[in-house]
Design a protein around this motif. Sequence first.
Motif, mmCIF file in Angstrom:
data_model
loop_
_atom_site.group_PDB
_atom_site.id
_atom_site.type_symbol
_atom_site.label_atom_id
_atom_site.label_comp_id
_atom_site.label_asym_id
_atom_site.label_seq_id
_atom_site.Cartn_x
_atom_site.Cartn_y
_atom_site.Cartn_z
ATOM 1 N N LEU A 34 2.583 21.628 -24.222
ATOM 2 C CA LEU A 34 1.979 21.540 -25.548
ATOM 3 C C LEU A 34 0.719 22.396 -25.624
ATOM 4 C CD1 LEU A 34 2.317 17.753 -26.460
ATOM 5 C CD2 LEU A 34 3.813 19.661 -27.081
ATOM 6 N N HIS A 35 0.103 22.626 -24.452
ATOM 7 C CA HIS A 35 -1.145 23.378 -24.401
ATOM 8 C C HIS A 35 -1.095 24.377 -23.260
ATOM 9 C CE1 HIS A 35 -2.611 20.232 -27.072
ATOM 10 N NE2 HIS A 35 -2.215 19.338 -26.179
ATOM 11 N N SER A 36 -2.010 25.345 -23.305
ATOM 12 C CA SER A 36 -2.151 26.311 -22.223
ATOM 13 C C SER A 36 -3.243 25.835 -21.262
ATOM 14 C CB SER A 36 -2.516 27.676 -22.792
ATOM 15 O OG SER A 36 -2.643 28.620 -21.755
ATOM 16 N N TYR A 37 -3.353 26.558 -20.158
ATOM 17 C CA TYR A 37 -4.364 26.219 -19.160
ATOM 18 C C TYR A 37 -5.770 26.317 -19.736
ATOM 19 C CZ TYR A 37 -0.763 26.644 -15.553
ATOM 20 O OH TYR A 37 0.361 26.472 -14.790
ATOM 21 N N GLU A 38 -6.602 25.366 -19.380
ATOM 22 C CA GLU A 38 -8.038 25.423 -19.663
ATOM 23 C C GLU A 38 -8.774 25.199 -18.358
ATOM 24 O OE1 GLU A 38 -9.141 22.741 -22.736
ATOM 25 O OE2 GLU A 38 -7.863 23.673 -24.260
ATOM 26 N N ILE A 39 -9.749 26.039 -18.090
ATOM 27 C CA ILE A 39 -10.461 25.959 -16.820
ATOM 28 C C ILE A 39 -11.743 25.160 -17.028
ATOM 29 C CG2 ILE A 39 -11.617 27.252 -15.005
ATOM 30 C CD1 ILE A 39 -8.835 28.850 -17.020
ATOM 31 N N PRO A 40 -11.820 23.958 -16.463
ATOM 32 C CA PRO A 40 -13.027 23.141 -16.647
ATOM 33 C C PRO A 40 -14.190 23.667 -15.811
ATOM 34 C CG PRO A 40 -11.515 22.054 -15.146
ATOM 35 C CD PRO A 40 -10.803 23.288 -15.637
ATOM 36 N N ASP A 41 -15.384 23.227 -16.158
ATOM 37 C CA ASP A 41 -16.551 23.607 -15.362
ATOM 38 C C ASP A 41 -16.436 23.066 -13.942
ATOM 39 O OD1 ASP A 41 -17.662 24.877 -17.536
ATOM 40 O OD2 ASP A 41 -18.730 23.091 -18.216
ATOM 41 N N GLU A 42 -15.842 21.892 -13.826
ATOM 42 C CA GLU A 42 -15.646 21.287 -12.509
ATOM 43 C C GLU A 42 -14.301 20.566 -12.501
ATOM 44 O OE1 GLU A 42 -17.855 18.047 -9.551
ATOM 45 O OE2 GLU A 42 -18.894 18.893 -11.300
ATOM 46 N N PHE A 43 -13.507 20.847 -11.472
ATOM 47 C CA PHE A 43 -12.194 20.221 -11.393
ATOM 48 C C PHE A 43 -12.316 18.773 -10.914
ATOM 49 C CE2 PHE A 43 -11.043 24.724 -10.929
ATOM 50 C CZ PHE A 43 -10.050 24.799 -11.893
ATOM 51 N N PRO A 44 -11.530 17.876 -11.500
ATOM 52 C CA PRO A 44 -11.528 16.502 -11.002
ATOM 53 C C PRO A 44 -10.895 16.443 -9.621
ATOM 54 C CG PRO A 44 -9.753 16.804 -12.583
ATOM 55 C CD PRO A 44 -10.558 18.077 -12.602
ATOM 56 N N ALA A 45 -11.242 15.426 -8.862
ATOM 57 C CA ALA A 45 -10.616 15.245 -7.548
ATOM 58 C C ALA A 45 -9.178 14.771 -7.747
ATOM 59 C CB ALA A 45 -11.400 14.223 -6.733
ATOM 60 N N PRO A 46 -8.226 15.330 -6.990
ATOM 61 C CA PRO A 46 -6.847 14.846 -7.103
ATOM 62 C C PRO A 46 -6.754 13.389 -6.664
ATOM 63 C CG PRO A 46 -6.962 16.906 -5.861
ATOM 64 C CD PRO A 46 -8.358 16.405 -6.005
ATOM 65 N N PRO A 47 -5.749 12.665 -7.141
ATOM 66 C CA PRO A 47 -5.573 11.292 -6.667
ATOM 67 C C PRO A 47 -5.261 11.262 -5.176
ATOM 68 C CG PRO A 47 -3.657 12.021 -7.904
ATOM 69 C CD PRO A 47 -4.698 13.077 -8.085
ATOM 70 N N GLU A 48 -5.545 10.179 -4.539
ATOM 71 C CA GLU A 48 -5.263 10.049 -3.113
ATOM 72 C C GLU A 48 -3.752 10.066 -2.878
ATOM 73 O OE1 GLU A 48 -6.063 6.830 0.542
ATOM 74 O OE2 GLU A 48 -6.985 6.566 -1.445
ATOM 75 N N TYR A 49 -3.351 10.749 -1.805
ATOM 76 C CA TYR A 49 -1.921 10.823 -1.500
ATOM 77 C C TYR A 49 -1.411 9.488 -0.963
ATOM 78 C CZ TYR A 49 2.480 11.960 0.739
ATOM 79 O OH TYR A 49 3.805 11.958 1.106
ATOM 80 N N GLN A 50 -0.308 9.018 -1.511
ATOM 81 C CA GLN A 50 0.359 7.805 -1.029
ATOM 82 C C GLN A 50 1.810 8.163 -0.739
ATOM 83 O OE1 GLN A 50 -0.782 5.162 -4.450
ATOM 84 N NE2 GLN A 50 -1.521 3.835 -2.804
ATOM 85 N N ARG A 51 2.174 8.085 0.488
ATOM 86 C CA ARG A 51 3.502 8.536 0.915
ATOM 87 C C ARG A 51 4.612 7.859 0.123
ATOM 88 N NH1 ARG A 51 5.291 11.333 5.358
ATOM 89 N NH2 ARG A 51 3.119 11.389 6.033
ATOM 90 N N ASN A 52 5.447 8.707 -0.451
ATOM 91 C CA ASN A 52 6.638 8.294 -1.193
ATOM 92 C C ASN A 52 6.341 7.373 -2.375
ATOM 93 O OD1 ASN A 52 8.098 9.881 0.519
ATOM 94 N ND2 ASN A 52 8.819 8.193 1.812
ATOM 95 N N GLN A 53 5.108 7.496 -2.900
ATOM 96 C CA GLN A 53 4.742 6.755 -4.105
ATOM 97 C C GLN A 53 3.961 7.644 -5.080
ATOM 98 O OE1 GLN A 53 3.047 2.759 -3.441
ATOM 99 N NE2 GLN A 53 3.710 2.913 -1.306
ATOM 100 N N ILE A 54 4.232 8.942 -5.026
ATOM 101 C CA ILE A 54 3.457 9.841 -5.880
ATOM 102 C C ILE A 54 4.018 9.860 -7.298
ATOM 103 C CG2 ILE A 54 2.938 11.300 -3.882
ATOM 104 C CD1 ILE A 54 4.741 13.472 -5.244
ATOM 105 N N THR A 55 3.172 10.236 -8.237
ATOM 106 C CA THR A 55 3.566 10.529 -9.616
ATOM 107 C C THR A 55 3.174 11.966 -9.891
ATOM 108 O OG1 THR A 55 3.203 8.232 -10.297
ATOM 109 C CG2 THR A 55 3.254 9.911 -12.032
ATOM 110 N N LEU A 56 4.107 12.754 -10.389
ATOM 111 C CA LEU A 56 3.814 14.165 -10.625
ATOM 112 C C LEU A 56 2.876 14.320 -11.821
ATOM 113 C CD1 LEU A 56 7.295 15.826 -10.044
ATOM 114 C CD2 LEU A 56 5.386 15.613 -8.451
ATOM 115 N N PRO A 57 1.897 15.221 -11.712
ATOM 116 C CA PRO A 57 0.894 15.372 -12.771
ATOM 117 C C PRO A 57 1.428 16.103 -13.997
ATOM 118 C CG PRO A 57 0.504 16.978 -11.055
ATOM 119 C CD PRO A 57 1.621 16.102 -10.561
ATOM 120 N N VAL A 58 1.112 15.584 -15.173
ATOM 121 C CA VAL A 58 1.462 16.225 -16.441
ATOM 122 C C VAL A 58 0.256 16.981 -16.981
ATOM 123 C CG1 VAL A 58 2.163 15.819 -18.831
ATOM 124 C CG2 VAL A 58 3.229 14.506 -16.974
#
Length: 637
Positions: free
Chosen positions: A373-397
């Motif tokens: 729906l939108h194009s890339y926007e580059i923030p001033d600071e990127f948020p930290a990715p969620p912590e990895y949980q083996r075989n319980q991930i949700t792909l980012p939208v």
Amino acid sequence: MYIRIDCTSNSETVLFAGSELKYYLSKINNTIAFSKDTDAEEDKNCNRILLGLFPDSECSSDDDAYEIEISHLNGHIKGSNPRSVLLGMYRYLTLLGCRFLRPGKEYEWIPSIPHIEEIHISRRQKALYRHRGVCIEGADAPENILEFIDWLPKLGYNSFFLQFELPYAFLNLWYSHKNNPLLTPEEFTLEKAAEISLLIDRELQKRNLKHHRVGHGWTCSVLGQNTLGWVSSDARLSDEQLSMTALVNGERGFYKGIPINTNLCYSSPKVVSSFVEKVTTYAQMHPEVDYLHIWLADAFNNHCECHACKKHLPSDLYVHLLNELDKALSEKGLTVKIVFLIYEELLWAPEKEQLANPDRFVMMFAPISRTFLHSYEIPDEFPAPPEYQRNQITLPVNLGENLSFLAQWKKVFNGESFDYDYPLGRAHYGDMGYVHIAHIIYEDIHRLKDLHLDGYISCQELRCFLPNGLPNYIMGNCLFGTDASFEELAEEYFQAAYGENWKDCLTYLSELSSLCDCDYYNGKNSRLNPQIAANMETLSNKVQSFRGKYFTKKELLAVPVQQLFWKHLDYHSQYCILLSKALSFLAKGMKKEAEDAWKDFTHYICSQEQTFQKALDVYRVVEVSTNYTGFPLIEEF
């Protein structure tokens, strides 16, 4: 009027550029004749166009640049490599007014220029991005692949990615006519796929296009399985093979019965050595491959849960595997570039391992779950990715979250990298006008430099031209580099494709795009959506109004290529009416009505596939619509 085309290089690609220049100049002006014999009378005062390379100090096999200096049909086209000469030649034709609107010569707009000798063209340009390509997807006849390859350099692309060791999966989807019960399946074999693959290799070589290969399938190879695509298998694995598969929920074996979706036990030395041996052997046998893609299984939440694997992030095990591969390739004296993938679990950057020889590798950022729906926007600071949980991930939208993963990887790998994106893989079916998705492509590519990415490969169907080829046209122009605005490029395209009524066509398709939702079609968010339902009803009304205005005339245009585009627009209008009806019912929660409308739509596109085969991938639109949008699979009519 005599012209002599002199090729100062005996490169096959430069010679091919010369033959193409002759072909198109003769179409542009039928009074042109080409001199071949230097002793011939007509050669004494003939015009000369030289095709050749820059001096050695300015040549590069990786970076494309060209110089065009032609006045009164005298001058030169030079390039930094043979491919760049071909790109420069096509740019010269474009500056003369040619428009390469879709794959296939019947979709080219070639102007008539009576006094071509009066034209002066001077242009020197270097490609903005190193990586500019398309990756095969969908159901493809050999003609679809070969015509697409022929089209690529005409728009400034330099790369083609032929997934798997053989393109059997994509060819077989066409020959089996999957998802089209109105066509009779045809027999297709691995041997036939190998023959076609060699022909594809030959066409890539002729144009000196960068050759990307394989990707998914290595895990199958380690297990002794053929890579036949995303298909189930009832093959029995030996105890040794079984021990090499990932332990998931206490069991080893094919993940949900599909070999290509099956991960391995990547902490196992036996798995690593077998994986490395398979890749090294392939690289030795295929020196024509410039970029060899090394990916894991095509599924997520299925990484190995054994005691040894659980000690490491999947990306740490992946980087360890890549380092072992680099050692083996170096021992063999092989210089092929290895493309590694940031995708699914591998979005999480490694915590312990680093690539020992970064010059060997190219990083590929693949945000498959992103919004369009939108194009890339580059923030001033990127948020930290969620912590990895083996075989319980949700792909980012969310785009910001997707880019946060890229930012983490950039901290551990600062080498060559590009975006591997999907606007024409699924999202485009949710944009019936193609204008929105083309604009997203335009904006995304213009932000690649800010993301420190050196290019873009589009993972897409090769039959994605309903209603037209604007998205790929925009993509190729922007990747090579252009000062033109989106509006200027769209105007250039629509004028050539639709003739005097191009403005009405652009307004009409833009309105359709404004009423569509790519994310809804991709299965994101609730299927119940009153706004979608209302928009689809409005869209249907707009289509019917346009049909009433333009398709009551028997002859719209005399120009053959524009007749073709209007013919496709006519077909597209009925496509939109039927699909919007099905989507409206679906968004209202009217299941039975949605299924009936969807059946009408699928019957229509299946019945028309042979006529509009090059424009619409029936297999793929049905596959996306049933796996993501929420429609049922229609197996018979």
